[in-house]
Design an enzyme around this catalytic site. Sequence first.
Site, PDB file in Angstrom:
ATOM      1  N   LYS A 248      -9.886 -11.460  12.465  1.00 12.15           N
ATOM      2  CA  LYS A 248      -9.112 -10.214  12.498  1.00 12.15           C
ATOM      3  C   LYS A 248      -9.986  -9.108  11.941  1.00 12.15           C
ATOM      4  O   LYS A 248     -10.894  -9.381  11.155  1.00 12.15           O
ATOM      5  CB  LYS A 248      -7.843 -10.341  11.627  1.00 12.15           C
ATOM      6  CG  LYS A 248      -6.756  -9.381  12.038  1.00 12.15           C
ATOM      7  CD  LYS A 248      -5.943  -9.944  13.189  1.00 12.15           C
ATOM      8  CE  LYS A 248      -5.040  -8.913  13.794  1.00 12.15           C
ATOM      9  NZ  LYS A 248      -4.118  -9.527  14.776  1.00 12.15           N
TER      10      LYS A 248
ATOM     11  N   ASP B 134      -4.537  -4.524  18.241  1.00 13.78           N
ATOM     12  CA  ASP B 134      -3.413  -4.868  17.363  1.00 13.78           C
ATOM     13  C   ASP B 134      -2.741  -3.516  17.098  1.00 13.78           C
ATOM     14  O   ASP B 134      -2.933  -2.557  17.874  1.00 13.78           O
ATOM     15  CB  ASP B 134      -3.918  -5.541  16.081  1.00 13.78           C
ATOM     16  CG  ASP B 134      -2.799  -6.206  15.271  1.00 13.78           C
ATOM     17  OD1 ASP B 134      -2.372  -7.312  15.604  1.00 13.78           O
ATOM     18  OD2 ASP B 134      -2.319  -5.587  14.273  1.00 13.78           O
TER      19      ASP B 134
HETATM   20  O1  2IT Z   1      -2.048 -10.808  16.604  1.00  8.80           O
HETATM   21  C1  2IT Z   1      -2.566 -11.069  17.698  1.00  8.80           C
HETATM   22  O2  2IT Z   1      -2.547 -12.212  18.181  1.00  8.80           O
HETATM   23  C2  2IT Z   1      -3.262  -9.989  18.409  1.00  8.80           C
HETATM   24  N1  2IT Z   1      -3.269  -8.870  17.903  1.00  8.80           N
HETATM   25  C3  2IT Z   1      -3.962 -10.255  19.705  1.00  8.80           C
HETATM   26  C4  2IT Z   1      -5.321 -10.836  19.473  1.00  8.80           C
HETATM   27  C5  2IT Z   1      -6.164 -10.999  20.709  1.00  8.80           C
HETATM   28  O3  2IT Z   1      -7.319 -11.395  20.528  1.00  8.80           O
HETATM   29  O4  2IT Z   1      -5.701 -10.780  21.831  1.00  8.80           O
END
Ligand code: 2IT
Length: 445
Positions: free
Chosen positions: A124, A164
Amino acid sequence: MNVDRILNNLEKKHPGETEYLQAVREVLASIEEVYNENPQFESARIIERLVEPDRIIIFKVPWIDDEGDIRVNLGYRIQFNCAIGPYKGGLRFHSSVNESILKFLGFEQVFKNALTTLPMGGAKGGADFEPKGKSNNEVMRFCQSFMLELWKYIGPETDVPAGDIGVGGREIGYLYGMYKKLKGAHTGVLTGKGSNWGGSFIRPEATGYGASYFAQEMLKSRKETLAGKTVSVSGFGNVAWGTVLKATELGAKVVTISGPDGYIYDPEGISGKKIDYMLELRASNQDIVRPYSYVFEGAEFHEGKRPWEVKVDIAFPCATQNELNADNARMLISNGVKMVAEVSNMGCTPDAVEEFQKHGILFAPGKAVNAGGVATSGLEMTQNAMKMKWNIEEVDRRLREIMINIHEQCVRHGKRPDGSVDYVKGANIAGFLKVAYSMLDMGVI
Ligand code: 2IT
Protein backbone atom coordinates in the site's frame (compact mmCIF):
# COMPACT_ATOMS: atom_id res chain seq x y z
CA MET A 1 1.10 -18.42 19.46
CA ASN A 2 0.36 -16.08 22.25
CA VAL A 3 -1.68 -13.28 20.65
CA ASP A 4 -1.44 -10.96 23.65
CA ARG A 5 2.33 -11.31 23.92
CA ILE A 6 2.83 -10.65 20.20
CA LEU A 7 0.54 -7.64 20.31
CA ASN A 8 2.18 -6.23 23.43
CA ASN A 9 5.57 -6.44 21.71
CA LEU A 10 4.22 -4.81 18.57
CA GLU A 11 2.59 -2.07 20.60
CA LYS A 12 5.91 -1.31 22.28
CA LYS A 13 7.71 -1.21 18.95
CA HIS A 14 5.04 0.83 17.17
CA PRO A 15 3.28 2.93 19.80
CA GLY A 16 0.22 4.83 18.66
CA GLU A 17 -0.22 2.92 15.39
CA THR A 18 -3.81 2.15 16.29
CA GLU A 19 -5.22 1.13 12.91
CA TYR A 20 -2.29 -1.18 12.21
CA LEU A 21 -2.52 -2.82 15.64
CA GLN A 22 -6.30 -3.18 15.22
CA ALA A 23 -5.88 -4.99 11.89
CA VAL A 24 -3.18 -7.30 13.26
CA ARG A 25 -5.25 -8.12 16.35
CA GLU A 26 -8.26 -9.13 14.24
CA VAL A 27 -6.24 -11.44 12.00
CA LEU A 28 -4.27 -13.07 14.83
CA ALA A 29 -7.41 -13.75 16.85
CA SER A 30 -8.96 -15.51 13.83
CA ILE A 31 -5.98 -17.67 12.92
CA GLU A 32 -4.77 -18.60 16.40
CA GLU A 33 -6.35 -22.06 16.28
CA VAL A 34 -5.03 -23.18 12.88
CA TYR A 35 -1.67 -21.65 13.70
CA ASN A 36 -1.33 -23.67 16.85
CA GLU A 37 -2.42 -26.86 15.06
CA ASN A 38 0.62 -26.61 12.79
CA PRO A 39 3.91 -26.43 14.75
CA GLN A 40 5.81 -25.67 11.52
CA PHE A 41 4.34 -22.17 11.54
CA GLU A 42 5.66 -21.45 15.00
CA SER A 43 9.14 -22.85 14.36
CA ALA A 44 9.39 -20.81 11.13
CA ARG A 45 8.28 -17.72 13.11
CA ILE A 46 5.64 -17.08 10.44
CA ILE A 47 3.69 -14.58 12.55
CA GLU A 48 6.73 -12.52 13.50
CA ARG A 49 7.66 -12.39 9.80
CA LEU A 50 4.13 -11.61 8.62
CA VAL A 51 3.24 -8.72 10.88
CA GLU A 52 6.16 -6.52 9.85
CA PRO A 53 6.34 -5.17 6.29
CA ASP A 54 9.30 -6.15 4.10
CA ARG A 55 10.15 -2.47 3.81
CA ILE A 56 8.73 1.03 4.19
CA ILE A 57 9.80 3.65 1.69
CA ILE A 58 9.18 7.26 2.76
CA PHE A 59 9.98 10.20 0.55
CA LYS A 60 9.46 13.91 0.21
CA VAL A 61 7.12 15.20 -2.51
CA PRO A 62 7.79 18.86 -3.33
CA TRP A 63 5.46 20.53 -5.84
CA ILE A 64 4.42 24.00 -6.91
CA ASP A 65 0.84 25.21 -6.44
CA ASP A 66 -1.10 27.55 -8.74
CA GLU A 67 0.08 30.60 -6.79
CA GLY A 68 3.69 29.62 -7.41
CA ASP A 69 4.26 28.58 -3.79
CA ILE A 70 6.25 25.46 -3.02
CA ARG A 71 4.46 22.76 -1.04
CA VAL A 72 5.91 19.65 0.52
CA ASN A 73 4.04 16.42 1.25
CA LEU A 74 5.16 13.02 2.47
CA GLY A 75 4.93 10.05 0.12
CA TYR A 76 5.01 6.37 1.12
CA ARG A 77 5.15 2.90 -0.33
CA ILE A 78 4.88 0.01 2.10
CA GLN A 79 5.91 -3.27 0.50
CA PHE A 80 4.39 -5.70 2.94
CA ASN A 81 4.76 -9.24 1.70
CA CYS A 82 5.69 -10.79 -1.65
CA ALA A 83 5.44 -14.51 -0.86
CA ILE A 84 2.86 -15.27 -3.53
CA GLY A 85 3.58 -12.63 -6.17
CA PRO A 86 4.77 -9.08 -6.86
CA TYR A 87 3.72 -6.42 -4.36
CA LYS A 88 0.28 -5.14 -5.28
CA GLY A 89 -2.01 -2.56 -3.74
CA GLY A 90 -3.40 0.93 -4.02
CA LEU A 91 -2.18 4.44 -3.38
CA ARG A 92 -4.21 6.70 -1.10
CA PHE A 93 -4.02 10.50 -1.31
CA HIS A 94 -5.74 12.00 1.73
CA SER A 95 -4.79 14.37 4.52
CA SER A 96 -5.26 11.56 7.08
CA VAL A 97 -2.60 9.31 5.50
CA ASN A 98 0.13 8.21 7.91
CA GLU A 99 2.27 5.15 8.54
CA SER A 100 -0.29 3.39 10.75
CA ILE A 101 -3.08 3.67 8.18
CA LEU A 102 -0.89 2.50 5.31
CA LYS A 103 0.50 -0.38 7.37
CA PHE A 104 -2.99 -1.56 8.25
CA LEU A 105 -4.01 -1.33 4.59
CA GLY A 106 -0.86 -3.12 3.44
CA PHE A 107 -1.32 -5.88 6.02
CA GLU A 108 -4.96 -6.41 4.99
CA GLN A 109 -3.94 -6.39 1.33
CA VAL A 110 -1.66 -9.42 1.86
CA PHE A 111 -4.59 -11.63 2.86
CA LYS A 112 -7.08 -10.06 0.46
CA ASN A 113 -4.79 -10.62 -2.49
CA ALA A 114 -4.23 -14.22 -1.41
CA LEU A 115 -8.01 -14.74 -1.47
CA THR A 116 -8.33 -13.56 -5.08
CA THR A 117 -6.72 -16.81 -6.35
CA LEU A 118 -4.25 -14.65 -8.33
CA PRO A 119 -0.47 -14.41 -7.67
CA MET A 120 -0.19 -11.03 -5.95
CA GLY A 121 1.67 -9.99 -2.82
CA GLY A 122 0.50 -7.11 -0.63
CA ALA A 123 1.47 -3.44 -0.53
CA LYS A 124 0.00 0.00 0.00
CA GLY A 125 1.17 3.54 -0.46
CA GLY A 126 0.10 7.11 -0.84
CA ALA A 127 0.64 10.59 0.51
CA ASP A 128 -0.80 13.06 2.99
CA PHE A 129 -1.82 15.15 -0.02
CA GLU A 130 -5.38 16.48 0.12
CA PRO A 131 -6.90 16.54 -3.39
CA LYS A 132 -9.96 18.46 -2.13
CA GLY A 133 -10.07 21.92 -3.75
CA LYS A 134 -6.92 21.38 -5.82
CA SER A 135 -6.90 22.31 -9.50
CA ASN A 136 -6.26 19.79 -12.23
CA ASN A 137 -2.81 21.21 -12.83
CA GLU A 138 -1.94 21.03 -9.15
CA VAL A 139 -2.99 17.38 -9.05
CA MET A 140 -0.87 16.72 -12.14
CA ARG A 141 2.21 18.40 -10.72
CA PHE A 142 1.80 16.54 -7.45
CA CYS A 143 1.43 13.17 -9.21
CA GLN A 144 4.49 13.85 -11.38
CA SER A 145 6.63 14.75 -8.37
CA PHE A 146 5.34 11.69 -6.48
CA MET A 147 6.28 9.39 -9.36
CA LEU A 148 9.67 11.04 -9.82
CA GLU A 149 10.61 9.28 -6.58
CA LEU A 150 8.37 6.20 -6.58
CA TRP A 151 9.40 4.90 -10.01
CA LYS A 152 12.71 3.58 -8.61
CA TYR A 153 10.91 1.08 -6.42
CA ILE A 154 8.17 -0.29 -8.69
CA GLY A 155 7.86 -2.38 -11.84
CA PRO A 156 5.50 -4.85 -13.52
CA GLU A 157 7.26 -7.83 -11.91
CA THR A 158 8.13 -6.19 -8.58
CA ASP A 159 5.44 -3.80 -7.35
CA VAL A 160 2.27 -2.69 -9.13
CA PRO A 161 0.39 0.23 -7.49
CA ALA A 162 -3.21 1.22 -8.24
CA GLY A 163 -5.80 3.66 -6.91
CA ASP A 164 -7.50 4.01 -3.52
CA ILE A 165 -9.16 6.98 -1.82
CA GLY A 166 -8.16 10.17 -3.67
CA VAL A 167 -6.51 8.28 -6.52
CA GLY A 168 -8.80 7.58 -9.47
CA GLY A 169 -8.48 7.44 -13.24
CA ARG A 170 -7.18 11.00 -13.50
CA GLU A 171 -4.38 10.48 -10.97
CA ILE A 172 -3.40 7.09 -12.42
CA GLY A 173 -3.10 8.84 -15.80
CA TYR A 174 -0.71 11.49 -14.49
CA LEU A 175 1.28 8.91 -12.51
CA TYR A 176 1.55 6.53 -15.46
CA GLY A 177 2.50 9.34 -17.85
CA MET A 178 5.46 10.26 -15.64
CA TYR A 179 6.50 6.63 -15.14
CA LYS A 180 6.43 6.02 -18.88
CA LYS A 181 8.53 9.09 -19.54
CA LEU A 182 11.14 8.17 -16.92
CA LYS A 183 11.30 4.52 -17.90
CA GLY A 184 11.02 5.03 -21.63
CA ALA A 185 8.75 2.00 -21.84
CA HIS A 186 5.07 1.17 -21.81
CA THR A 187 4.76 -1.41 -19.05
CA GLY A 188 1.79 -2.51 -16.96
CA VAL A 189 3.26 -0.98 -13.80
CA LEU A 190 0.02 0.62 -12.60
CA THR A 191 -3.50 -0.76 -12.74
CA GLY A 192 -6.68 1.21 -13.12
CA LYS A 193 -5.25 2.62 -16.36
CA GLY A 194 -7.47 4.26 -18.94
CA SER A 195 -9.25 1.90 -21.28
CA ASN A 196 -7.38 3.34 -24.30
CA TRP A 197 -3.90 2.80 -22.87
CA GLY A 198 -3.73 -0.62 -21.25
CA GLY A 199 -6.56 -0.49 -18.72
CA SER A 200 -9.05 -3.32 -18.27
CA PHE A 201 -12.75 -3.04 -18.85
CA ILE A 202 -14.72 -3.12 -15.57
CA ARG A 203 -11.78 -2.04 -13.38
CA PRO A 204 -13.55 1.22 -12.31
CA GLU A 205 -16.71 -0.72 -11.45
CA ALA A 206 -14.97 -3.84 -10.12
CA THR A 207 -14.92 -3.22 -6.36
CA GLY A 208 -18.63 -2.44 -6.23
CA TYR A 209 -19.60 -5.14 -8.73
CA GLY A 210 -17.57 -7.72 -6.83
CA ALA A 211 -19.12 -6.63 -3.52
CA SER A 212 -22.61 -7.08 -4.96
CA TYR A 213 -21.72 -10.54 -6.33
CA PHE A 214 -20.32 -11.49 -2.93
CA ALA A 215 -23.46 -10.19 -1.20
CA GLN A 216 -25.60 -12.32 -3.52
CA GLU A 217 -23.62 -15.40 -2.46
CA MET A 218 -24.08 -14.53 1.23
CA LEU A 219 -27.81 -14.10 0.77
CA LYS A 220 -28.10 -17.43 -1.08
CA SER A 221 -27.51 -19.28 2.19
CA ARG A 222 -30.76 -17.71 3.43
CA LYS A 223 -32.47 -18.36 0.11
CA GLU A 224 -32.66 -14.64 -0.57
CA THR A 225 -31.31 -12.20 -3.15
CA LEU A 226 -30.66 -8.48 -3.42
CA ALA A 227 -33.89 -8.03 -5.39
CA GLY A 228 -36.42 -5.96 -3.47
CA LYS A 229 -34.03 -5.15 -0.61
CA THR A 230 -33.60 -1.64 0.76
CA VAL A 231 -29.92 -0.80 1.00
CA SER A 232 -27.80 1.91 2.60
CA VAL A 233 -24.44 2.84 1.12
CA SER A 234 -21.90 5.24 2.64
CA GLY A 235 -19.40 7.28 0.65
CA PHE A 236 -19.90 8.56 -2.86
CA GLY A 237 -16.59 7.77 -4.57
CA ASN A 238 -15.61 5.07 -7.00
CA VAL A 239 -16.39 2.15 -4.69
CA ALA A 240 -19.79 3.50 -3.60
CA TRP A 241 -20.66 4.27 -7.23
CA GLY A 242 -19.91 0.71 -8.44
CA THR A 243 -21.87 -0.74 -5.53
CA VAL A 244 -24.93 1.43 -6.17
CA LEU A 245 -24.74 0.60 -9.88
CA LYS A 246 -24.67 -3.20 -9.48
CA ALA A 247 -26.93 -3.47 -6.43
CA THR A 248 -29.54 -1.42 -8.29
CA GLU A 249 -29.13 -3.55 -11.41
CA LEU A 250 -29.71 -6.63 -9.26
CA GLY A 251 -33.00 -5.18 -8.03
CA ALA A 252 -32.09 -3.49 -4.75
CA LYS A 253 -33.19 0.02 -3.81
CA VAL A 254 -30.24 2.09 -2.56
CA VAL A 255 -31.50 4.93 -0.39
CA THR A 256 -28.34 6.58 0.97
CA ILE A 257 -24.90 7.84 0.03
CA SER A 258 -22.67 10.02 2.20
CA GLY A 259 -19.71 12.35 2.39
CA PRO A 260 -17.68 14.02 5.12
CA ASP A 261 -20.42 16.71 5.24
CA GLY A 262 -23.34 14.33 5.99
CA TYR A 263 -25.59 11.88 4.18
CA ILE A 264 -28.26 11.89 1.51
CA TYR A 265 -31.50 10.00 2.10
CA ASP A 266 -33.35 9.44 -1.15
CA PRO A 267 -36.48 7.37 -0.40
CA GLU A 268 -37.20 6.89 -4.13
CA GLY A 269 -33.87 5.10 -4.58
CA ILE A 270 -30.62 6.21 -6.23
CA SER A 271 -30.92 4.91 -9.78
CA GLY A 272 -30.44 5.96 -13.43
CA LYS A 273 -29.31 9.57 -13.80
CA LYS A 274 -28.79 9.88 -10.07
CA ILE A 275 -26.01 7.29 -10.23
CA ASP A 276 -24.33 9.22 -13.05
CA TYR A 277 -24.62 12.33 -10.91
CA MET A 278 -22.37 10.65 -8.32
CA LEU A 279 -19.54 10.93 -10.87
CA GLU A 280 -20.20 14.66 -11.24
CA LEU A 281 -20.14 15.10 -7.49
CA ARG A 282 -16.78 13.34 -7.35
CA ALA A 283 -15.36 15.32 -10.28
CA SER A 284 -16.23 18.61 -8.54
CA ASN A 285 -13.34 17.84 -6.15
CA GLN A 286 -15.19 19.35 -3.18
CA ASP A 287 -15.72 16.13 -1.18
CA ILE A 288 -19.36 16.95 -0.32
CA VAL A 289 -22.70 15.24 -1.10
CA ARG A 290 -25.06 18.06 -0.13
CA PRO A 291 -25.54 19.31 -3.75
CA TYR A 292 -27.41 16.04 -4.52
CA SER A 293 -30.33 17.36 -2.45
CA TYR A 294 -30.46 20.56 -4.56
CA VAL A 295 -30.58 18.60 -7.81
CA PHE A 296 -33.02 15.78 -6.98
CA GLU A 297 -36.38 16.56 -5.47
CA GLY A 298 -37.43 14.43 -2.52
CA ALA A 299 -33.86 13.75 -1.40
CA GLU A 300 -32.98 14.86 2.14
CA PHE A 301 -29.55 15.98 3.33
CA HIS A 302 -28.68 15.16 6.94
CA GLU A 303 -25.81 17.38 7.96
CA GLY A 304 -22.94 15.89 9.95
CA LYS A 305 -24.65 12.50 10.27
CA ARG A 306 -23.84 9.00 9.07
CA PRO A 307 -26.39 6.95 7.12
CA TRP A 308 -26.61 4.10 9.64
CA GLU A 309 -29.73 5.57 11.33
CA VAL A 310 -31.85 4.80 8.24
CA LYS A 311 -33.97 1.63 8.36
CA VAL A 312 -32.63 -0.82 5.75
CA ASP A 313 -32.32 -4.55 5.06
CA ILE A 314 -28.67 -4.36 4.03
CA ALA A 315 -25.83 -1.93 4.76
CA PHE A 316 -22.74 -1.50 2.58
CA PRO A 317 -20.12 0.73 4.24
CA CYS A 318 -18.15 2.05 1.23
CA ALA A 319 -16.27 5.06 2.65
CA THR A 320 -13.29 4.43 4.93
CA GLN A 321 -11.93 2.54 7.95
CA ASN A 322 -13.87 2.53 11.23
CA GLU A 323 -16.80 4.40 9.69
CA LEU A 324 -19.38 2.22 11.46
CA ASN A 325 -19.13 1.91 15.25
CA ALA A 326 -20.98 -0.11 17.89
CA ASP A 327 -23.70 2.55 18.35
CA ASN A 328 -24.29 2.58 14.59
CA ALA A 329 -24.40 -1.23 14.63
CA ARG A 330 -26.98 -1.28 17.44
CA MET A 331 -29.11 1.23 15.54
CA LEU A 332 -28.98 -0.86 12.36
CA ILE A 333 -29.85 -3.99 14.33
CA SER A 334 -32.79 -2.37 16.11
CA ASN A 335 -34.02 -1.23 12.69
CA GLY A 336 -33.99 -4.85 11.49
CA VAL A 337 -30.86 -5.01 9.30
CA LYS A 338 -30.28 -8.52 7.89
CA MET A 339 -26.82 -8.19 6.43
CA VAL A 340 -23.79 -5.90 6.59
CA ALA A 341 -21.03 -6.29 4.01
CA GLU A 342 -17.94 -4.11 4.45
CA VAL A 343 -16.87 -2.69 1.12
CA SER A 344 -14.44 -0.20 2.66
CA ASN A 345 -11.30 -1.65 4.21
CA MET A 346 -11.96 -2.37 7.92
CA GLY A 347 -15.11 -0.24 7.69
CA CYS A 348 -16.53 -1.49 11.00
CA THR A 349 -14.93 -1.11 14.42
CA PRO A 350 -14.24 -4.40 16.27
CA ASP A 351 -17.10 -3.80 18.71
CA ALA A 352 -19.49 -3.16 15.81
CA VAL A 353 -18.50 -6.50 14.28
CA GLU A 354 -19.06 -8.12 17.67
CA GLU A 355 -22.59 -6.66 17.80
CA PHE A 356 -23.46 -8.02 14.36
CA GLN A 357 -22.08 -11.46 15.15
CA LYS A 358 -23.79 -11.59 18.54
CA HIS A 359 -27.15 -10.85 16.92
CA GLY A 360 -26.77 -13.33 14.07
CA ILE A 361 -26.55 -10.64 11.39
CA LEU A 362 -24.82 -11.83 8.20
CA PHE A 363 -21.51 -9.97 8.28
CA ALA A 364 -18.48 -10.14 5.98
CA PRO A 365 -15.18 -8.22 6.16
CA GLY A 366 -13.68 -5.88 3.57
CA LYS A 367 -10.82 -8.15 2.62
CA ALA A 368 -13.34 -10.64 1.19
CA VAL A 369 -16.15 -8.32 0.05
CA ASN A 370 -14.00 -5.70 -1.71
CA ALA A 371 -11.41 -8.06 -3.20
CA GLY A 372 -13.02 -7.73 -6.64
CA GLY A 373 -11.18 -4.44 -7.09
CA VAL A 374 -7.69 -5.80 -6.74
CA ALA A 375 -8.74 -9.05 -8.46
CA THR A 376 -9.66 -7.06 -11.55
CA SER A 377 -6.33 -5.25 -11.22
CA GLY A 378 -4.80 -8.73 -11.38
CA LEU A 379 -6.82 -9.38 -14.55
CA GLU A 380 -5.49 -6.09 -15.95
CA MET A 381 -1.94 -7.32 -15.28
CA THR A 382 -2.73 -10.57 -17.09
CA GLN A 383 -4.08 -8.71 -20.12
CA ASN A 384 -1.03 -6.41 -20.14
CA ALA A 385 1.32 -9.39 -19.97
CA MET A 386 -0.49 -11.01 -22.90
CA LYS A 387 -0.57 -7.66 -24.72
CA MET A 388 -4.24 -8.02 -25.43
CA LYS A 389 -7.61 -6.96 -24.06
CA TRP A 390 -10.58 -9.03 -23.00
CA ASN A 391 -14.09 -7.77 -23.68
CA ILE A 392 -16.45 -6.61 -20.94
CA GLU A 393 -18.24 -9.96 -20.68
CA GLU A 394 -14.97 -11.88 -20.27
CA VAL A 395 -13.71 -9.64 -17.42
CA ASP A 396 -17.09 -9.61 -15.70
CA ARG A 397 -17.36 -13.43 -15.92
CA ARG A 398 -13.91 -13.86 -14.39
CA LEU A 399 -14.66 -11.31 -11.66
CA ARG A 400 -17.87 -13.11 -10.75
CA GLU A 401 -16.08 -16.47 -10.69
CA ILE A 402 -13.40 -15.05 -8.38
CA MET A 403 -16.00 -13.61 -5.98
CA ILE A 404 -17.82 -16.96 -5.85
CA ASN A 405 -14.49 -18.66 -5.17
CA ILE A 406 -13.66 -16.21 -2.34
CA HIS A 407 -17.07 -16.88 -0.84
CA GLU A 408 -16.42 -20.64 -0.97
CA GLN A 409 -13.06 -20.17 0.78
CA CYS A 410 -14.79 -18.20 3.55
CA VAL A 411 -17.40 -20.91 3.97
CA ARG A 412 -14.77 -23.70 3.97
CA HIS A 413 -12.71 -22.09 6.72
CA GLY A 414 -15.40 -20.21 8.61
CA LYS A 415 -18.30 -22.63 8.99
CA ARG A 416 -19.61 -22.77 12.56
CA PRO A 417 -21.00 -25.97 14.10
CA ASP A 418 -24.54 -24.63 13.63
CA GLY A 419 -23.96 -24.26 9.89
CA SER A 420 -23.73 -20.46 9.86
CA VAL A 421 -20.56 -18.81 8.55
CA ASP A 422 -18.03 -16.65 10.38
CA TYR A 423 -16.78 -14.73 7.34
CA VAL A 424 -14.15 -12.86 9.35
CA LYS A 425 -12.55 -16.08 10.49
CA GLY A 426 -13.00 -17.80 7.12
CA ALA A 427 -11.39 -14.98 5.13
CA ASN A 428 -8.49 -14.57 7.55
CA ILE A 429 -7.71 -18.29 7.74
CA ALA A 430 -7.96 -18.88 3.97
CA GLY A 431 -5.74 -15.89 3.17
CA PHE A 432 -3.26 -16.69 5.92
CA LEU A 433 -2.80 -20.36 4.98
CA LYS A 434 -1.95 -19.57 1.37
CA VAL A 435 0.66 -17.01 2.35
CA ALA A 436 2.06 -19.03 5.27
CA TYR A 437 2.56 -22.23 3.24
CA SER A 438 4.23 -20.20 0.48
CA MET A 439 6.60 -18.68 3.04
CA LEU A 440 7.41 -22.15 4.39
CA ASP A 441 8.20 -23.38 0.86
CA MET A 442 10.68 -20.57 0.24
CA GLY A 443 12.65 -20.71 3.47
CA VAL A 444 13.84 -17.90 5.67
CA ILE A 445 14.40 -14.89 3.41
O1 2IT B 1 -7.93 -1.67 -1.22
C1 2IT B 1 -7.78 -2.14 -2.36
O2 2IT B 1 -7.84 -3.36 -2.58
C2 2IT B 1 -7.47 -1.22 -3.46
N1 2IT B 1 -7.41 -0.02 -3.21
C3 2IT B 1 -7.21 -1.73 -4.84
C4 2IT B 1 -5.80 -2.21 -4.98
C5 2IT B 1 -5.40 -2.61 -6.38
O3 2IT B 1 -4.22 -2.92 -6.54
O4 2IT B 1 -6.23 -2.65 -7.29
